[in-house]
Design a protein around this motif. Sequence first.
Motif, PDB file in Angstrom:
ATOM      1  N   ILE A 164       0.736  -1.380  -0.043  1.00 30.66           N
ATOM      2  CA  ILE A 164      -0.023   0.035  -0.015  1.00 30.66           C
ATOM      3  C   ILE A 164       0.951   1.211  -0.035  1.00 30.66           C
ATOM      4  O   ILE A 164       1.900   1.406   0.624  1.00 30.66           O
ATOM      5  N   ASP A 165       0.566   2.233  -0.963  1.00 31.04           N
ATOM      6  CA  ASP A 165       1.011   3.572  -0.769  1.00 31.04           C
ATOM      7  C   ASP A 165       0.935   4.276   0.384  1.00 31.04           C
ATOM      8  O   ASP A 165      -0.257   4.593   0.797  1.00 31.04           O
ATOM      9  N   ARG A 166       1.964   4.369   1.374  1.00 29.10           N
ATOM     10  CA  ARG A 166       1.533   5.023   2.446  1.00 29.10           C
ATOM     11  C   ARG A 166       0.927   6.408   2.370  1.00 29.10           C
ATOM     12  O   ARG A 166       0.422   6.871   3.200  1.00 29.10           O
ATOM     13  N   GLY A 167       1.239   7.091   1.238  1.00 26.71           N
ATOM     14  CA  GLY A 167       0.642   8.485   1.064  1.00 26.71           C
ATOM     15  C   GLY A 167      -0.682   8.391   1.238  1.00 26.71           C
ATOM     16  O   GLY A 167      -1.733   9.246   1.737  1.00 26.71           O
ATOM     17  N   PHE A 168      -1.609   7.259   0.686  1.00 27.15           N
ATOM     18  CA  PHE A 168      -3.109   7.016   0.841  1.00 27.15           C
ATOM     19  C   PHE A 168      -3.470   7.100   2.353  1.00 27.15           C
ATOM     20  O   PHE A 168      -4.197   7.804   2.788  1.00 27.15           O
ATOM     21  N   ASP A 170      -1.611   8.527   4.995  1.00 25.08           N
ATOM     22  CA  ASP A 170      -1.322   9.674   5.335  1.00 25.08           C
ATOM     23  C   ASP A 170      -2.600  10.620   5.002  1.00 25.08           C
ATOM     24  O   ASP A 170      -2.917  11.294   6.076  1.00 25.08           O
ATOM     25  N   VAL A 171      -3.106  10.554   3.808  1.00 28.36           N
ATOM     26  CA  VAL A 171      -4.171  11.438   3.672  1.00 28.36           C
ATOM     27  C   VAL A 171      -5.391  11.244   4.309  1.00 28.36           C
ATOM     28  O   VAL A 171      -6.075  12.011   4.854  1.00 28.36           O
ATOM     29  N   SER A 174      -4.988  12.425   7.589  1.00 27.31           N
ATOM     30  CA  SER A 174      -5.172  13.854   7.787  1.00 27.31           C
ATOM     31  C   SER A 174      -6.529  14.442   7.932  1.00 27.31           C
ATOM     32  O   SER A 174      -6.869  15.596   8.260  1.00 27.31           O
ATOM     33  N   PHE A 175      -7.360  13.598   7.316  1.00 23.74           N
ATOM     34  CA  PHE A 175      -8.939  13.869   7.274  1.00 23.74           C
ATOM     35  C   PHE A 175      -9.365  13.068   8.768  1.00 23.74           C
ATOM     36  O   PHE A 175     -10.741  13.170   8.764  1.00 23.74           O
ATOM     37  N   HIS A 176      -8.453  12.729   9.727  1.00 23.99           N
ATOM     38  CA  HIS A 176      -9.006  12.060  10.708  1.00 23.99           C
ATOM     39  C   HIS A 176      -9.910  10.836  10.929  1.00 23.99           C
ATOM     40  O   HIS A 176     -10.719  10.777  11.727  1.00 23.99           O
ATOM     41  N   ALA A 177      -9.458  10.137   9.685  1.00 20.96           N
ATOM     42  CA  ALA A 177     -10.347   8.984   9.608  1.00 20.96           C
ATOM     43  C   ALA A 177      -9.866   8.113  10.542  1.00 20.96           C
ATOM     44  O   ALA A 177      -8.854   7.751  11.292  1.00 20.96           O
ATOM     45  N   LEU A 183      -9.350   1.139   7.143  1.00 20.43           N
ATOM     46  CA  LEU A 183      -9.343  -0.315   6.809  1.00 20.43           C
ATOM     47  C   LEU A 183     -10.458  -0.510   5.621  1.00 20.43           C
ATOM     48  O   LEU A 183     -10.250  -1.150   4.774  1.00 20.43           O
ATOM     49  N   ARG A 184     -11.690   0.312   5.887  1.00 22.58           N
ATOM     50  CA  ARG A 184     -12.754  -0.018   4.791  1.00 22.58           C
ATOM     51  C   ARG A 184     -12.434   0.721   3.282  1.00 22.58           C
ATOM     52  O   ARG A 184     -12.688   0.162   2.402  1.00 22.58           O
ATOM     53  N   VAL A 185     -11.921   1.931   3.594  1.00 24.20           N
ATOM     54  CA  VAL A 185     -11.681   2.626   2.443  1.00 24.20           C
ATOM     55  C   VAL A 185     -10.491   2.755   1.796  1.00 24.20           C
ATOM     56  O   VAL A 185     -10.282   2.709   0.625  1.00 24.20           O
TER      57      VAL A 185
END
Length: 270
Positions: A164-168, A170-171, A174-177, A183-185
């Motif tokens: 997995i690209d760790r950038g995803f 991190d994003v 950043s949206f406080h997921a 896990l789901r998205v």
Amino acid sequence: MTSTFVRSNPGLLPASRSAVAKAWPAAAAIVLTIFLWWLATTVLSPEYSLLRQTAPQRVLPAIVDLYQRGVLVSDAALSLWRLVIGLAIAMVIGVPMGLLIGLNTRIERAATPVVQFLRMISPLSWTPIAIALFGIGNQPVYFLVAAAAVWPILLNTVSGVHAIDRGFLDVARSFHATRAEQLRVVIIPAVRDHVRTGLRLGLGTAWIVLVPAEMLGVRSGLGYQILNARDQLAYNQVVAIILVIGVLGSAVDFVASRLPGRTFNNRADG
């Protein structure tokens, strides 16, 4: 009129030629294999050899006979059902464990030696324990099939998490997921193709294990029918069932290779 149609549709002829060009090597290989099979069992084998029972001209009628007796369809269906149940158990265990190991470095360091040790044990070596725990019947077969399929599924899931690209992530953070939302998205869509690959690899191993597992106490299935035909010295039926096992295994693998799977990158692009 035909030539006029071809000239007005110039793409049809190259497409048909391309299809033939792709199909003929496989068709030629199948014909050559059948010819060598016939040569070895009919021409080269001694007159009273058991190999003559396994010649194509005796095996193909045996397949028809097994089908007409209702044995082939019912036992093949039972074998496929056991395969599906075993694979479902392997998925339920392998995917969550793979996610847990892949997402937690400490757990991965602790679990790696155990996983590497267990996956190197032949699934069939668990047979006495499976029979002692579950008795005679379908349950030991489910256990052995799951034991064969769980490791490719688990390891490919771990590999998918690592890819997995760790950038995803991190994003998403950043949206406080929340962890569940990540896990789901992000994580599950990203590992979907890896899980599919693990399922396909596990399916091949499980199908190989299923047949001998059905020789260990159940009175149905393709594995049992091989033993039954052997006890009757009907070696044409033995080879007939072996052919059915090969065809069904190839068909199941083809279906598994066509299962839907989309990576997170593809989903994001869409």
